[in-house]
Design a protein around this motif. Sequence first.
Motif, mmCIF file in Angstrom:
data_model
loop_
_atom_site.group_PDB
_atom_site.id
_atom_site.type_symbol
_atom_site.label_atom_id
_atom_site.label_comp_id
_atom_site.label_asym_id
_atom_site.label_seq_id
_atom_site.Cartn_x
_atom_site.Cartn_y
_atom_site.Cartn_z
ATOM 1 N N SER A 11 7.843 -117.379 -20.650
ATOM 2 C CA SER A 11 9.054 -117.926 -20.031
ATOM 3 C C SER A 11 9.837 -116.852 -19.293
ATOM 4 O O SER A 11 11.067 -116.859 -19.266
ATOM 5 C CB SER A 11 9.951 -118.584 -21.090
ATOM 6 N N LEU A 16 8.991 -119.658 -15.582
ATOM 7 C CA LEU A 16 10.109 -120.577 -15.420
ATOM 8 C C LEU A 16 10.071 -121.287 -14.075
ATOM 9 O O LEU A 16 10.306 -122.496 -13.991
ATOM 10 C CB LEU A 16 11.435 -119.822 -15.575
ATOM 11 N N ALA A 19 7.063 -123.804 -14.159
ATOM 12 C CA ALA A 19 7.331 -124.962 -14.996
ATOM 13 C C ALA A 19 8.375 -125.870 -14.363
ATOM 14 O O ALA A 19 8.247 -127.110 -14.372
ATOM 15 C CB ALA A 19 7.791 -124.513 -16.378
ATOM 16 N N GLY A 20 9.415 -125.277 -13.790
ATOM 17 C CA GLY A 20 10.437 -126.078 -13.130
ATOM 18 C C GLY A 20 9.905 -126.846 -11.949
ATOM 19 O O GLY A 20 10.265 -128.014 -11.727
ATOM 20 N N GLU A 108 15.883 -121.074 -15.662
ATOM 21 C CA GLU A 108 15.826 -121.816 -16.925
ATOM 22 C C GLU A 108 16.683 -123.076 -16.854
ATOM 23 O O GLU A 108 16.273 -124.149 -17.315
ATOM 24 C CB GLU A 108 16.281 -120.940 -18.081
ATOM 25 N N ALA A 111 14.763 -125.644 -14.982
ATOM 26 C CA ALA A 111 13.634 -126.169 -15.745
ATOM 27 C C ALA A 111 14.104 -127.125 -16.838
ATOM 28 O O ALA A 111 13.485 -128.177 -17.066
ATOM 29 C CB ALA A 111 12.836 -125.009 -16.355
ATOM 30 N N VAL A 116 11.524 -129.822 -18.790
ATOM 31 C CA VAL A 116 10.458 -128.991 -19.350
ATOM 32 C C VAL A 116 10.604 -128.914 -20.874
ATOM 33 O O VAL A 116 11.711 -128.772 -21.406
ATOM 34 C CB VAL A 116 10.499 -127.572 -18.738
#
Length: 480
Positions: A11, A16, A19-20, A108, A111, A116
Amino acid sequence: MNGTPVIVVGSGPTGLLLAGDLATAGVPVTVLERRPHGISNLSRAFVLHARTLEQLDARGLADGLEAFGQRLDTLRLFGSLTIDLGGLPSRFNHLLVLPQYEVEQALERRAVEAGVDFRYETEVTGLSQDANGVTVDVRGPDGVTEPLRGEYVVGADGMRSAVRDAIGLPFPGRSVIRSVLLADVRLAEPPETLLTVNAVGDAFAFLAPFGDGYHRVIAWNRAHDVPDGEPLDLDEIKEVTRLALGRDFGMHDARWMSRFHSDERQAPAYRVGRVFLAGDAAHVHTPAGGQGMNTGLQDAANLSWKLAQVVGGHAEPGLLDSYQSERHPVGRAVLRSSGGIVRLAMADRPWELALRAALTPVLDRVAPARRRMLGQLTGIGYRYTAPRGAHPLTGTRVPDVALAGGGRLYESLRGGRFVLITPGAYGDPGARKDRLTVERWASGRRTTVLVRPDGYVGWAAEDAGEGVVRAALATHVGGQ
């Protein structure tokens, strides 16, 4: 066995952003992180380059980060070469000095808002794959190991990647310099310039402000080569800084100090079956030029839309092969350029000094050489290989062009969609509207351009009829 389409391991900034992007595109994604939840302010990266800022702009994050960071409009290299960044063909014609934790916090938040699934204190202990997916063995915070199933796995878990080890990939390369000193300190006497860097004899030092009262210092003394585990105190950092810069600017109140070695390494492949590597898991290099975090974020931007297309059933799995062919050469080029900068900065042999003396006026006076160097450093100069017979624009980065109606391209890219820019009106994208935005040039340009979600040209044609455009969309964006 619990399953998810994509599992991202790590992460940091690369994981990040990736994933976002996937979650924003509607792809469920799980992030595994072995550390407890929390973003450390003791991070090494501190510079965002123009291409990375463009990618963050396409996600609605750049302007907010610009408000926190410190702009750097000129670069000073080798003590005598000053390069003005104002001529960069980008909305972001500067460097942004900003600590990594600010970037991580912004990524973050995005995400989390996109949905996520984060699993902290969760360590990868093994991995196997078959024709249909990947099984990851994970040990959670309770110490229990269980399998987690995914269609694809991305290792964004850093230089000591458990994912890379699990798929048996080597990480060839070598340590370039040892006993590099890092610290975040307060200064009693702020430097006259925003970025201060110099090398004298065996000593090198670099200072840059974070904007929160602290400065990042990077220092190295070639004559004091000791293991990473040797004790480190502020007096040693001040001494090396004085040798390189002439004074230590009254350093005090260090909130963090670290000694580390700098490696140049690259995995031979960024993909093995259904498993991918990105960021430091795929490549590491010297901190010269501040390209580490930037290259990882651009890896993620390249891979995320391709995974979304394939998982969503809009593209064949063969599209994923282009991640290796496009990003591996860029990683190799970054290793060369960052290594070249640090070697020239610390030149001490006669032939090295002669090379630096010859190179400096070339970069100062020869515009094409300077543009090429800046293009590599900032990331805006890279282009991807295009198929034989493709339009010359194919594979090139698209700048933030103006669109009819007052908009601009990187605003239109928000949401992870393709953008079709046409000379005139074009029919409704129909069922593709969740993956395609249609825009018109603000100028009278006759080229029709399909911009990929990562801001590169996927297809282009001159004076294309509607049938030709429909066929291109079916190939690149997927069927209706």
